[in-house]
Design an enzyme around this catalytic site. Structure first.
Site, PDB file in Angstrom:
ATOM      1  N   PRO A 114       0.769  -1.248   0.000  1.00 46.28           N
ATOM      2  CA  PRO A 114       0.000   0.000   0.000  1.00 46.28           C
ATOM      3  C   PRO A 114       0.804   1.305   0.000  1.00 46.28           C
ATOM      4  O   PRO A 114       0.795   2.057   0.969  1.00 46.28           O
ATOM      5  CB  PRO A 114      -0.834  -0.124   1.272  1.00 46.28           C
ATOM      6  CG  PRO A 114       0.042  -0.917   2.192  1.00 46.28           C
ATOM      7  CD  PRO A 114       0.727  -1.923   1.297  1.00 46.28           C
ATOM      8  N   CYS A 115       1.433   1.626  -1.098  1.00 46.03           N
ATOM      9  CA  CYS A 115       2.163   2.895  -1.191  1.00 46.03           C
ATOM     10  C   CYS A 115       1.221   4.094  -1.165  1.00 46.03           C
ATOM     11  O   CYS A 115       1.650   5.211  -0.851  1.00 46.03           O
ATOM     12  CB  CYS A 115       3.055   2.918  -2.423  1.00 46.03           C
ATOM     13  SG  CYS A 115       2.225   2.532  -3.972  1.00 46.03           S
TER      14      CYS A 115
END
Length: 150
Positions: A114-115
């Site tokens: 989850p950037c």
């Protein structure tokens, strides 16, 4: 490597599998293969977008050097609905915030890693997936994260 395209509220995404693990997620069409892993990745992605899944359980193989692997491990530890700043991660890794931003942009498996949960100190920062920051906003809204910024 085999690829399957799945529809999402942020547009079609292509997921790639190699050696029994997910190696890539990118926006756009790119394949119509089927395998147990690609099918499960599609099911989990749909459940995430439907609000029924907050943590993915898939084998991931993003590749990269030791720095990138350490960075991606930090991203994986950010829980659903939470965010961290580029600066916080930079301090944790003893690198510059710019290095963290570049590592975010190089993440080959966004959403699953989850950037989108990494923000600037006073803004959203960038996002290289989908249509850019609009896609990041959609993912953060889905998770109920960063309400003051969006």
């Amino acid at each position: 490597m085999i690829r399957a395209t799945h529809q999402t509220p942020t547009g079609p995404v292509t997921i790639e599998e190699g050696d029994g693990a997910i190696t890539l997620l990118r926006w756009g069409r790119g394949g119509d293969a089927s395998s147990p892993l690609l099918d499960e990745a599609g099911r989990q992605l749909a459940a995430y977008f439907d609000g029924r899944l907050t943590a993915f359980d898939l084998p991931l193989a993003p590749g990269g050097d030791a720095f990138q692997q350490r960075f991606l491990d930090i991203l994986r530890a950010i829980p659903f609905g939470h965010t961290r700043t580029y600066g916080e991660i930079a301090r944790q890794m003893a690198v510059s915030a710019q290095a963290v931003g570049q590592a975010c942009g190089a993440n080959p498996i966004p959403i699953f890693i989850p950037c989108h949960r990494v923000l600037g100190a006073s803004n959203l920062g960038g996002f290289s997936g989908g249509v850019g920051v609009e896609t990041k906003v959609a993912l953060l809204r889905l998770e109920g994260a960063a309400g003051l910024l969006i």
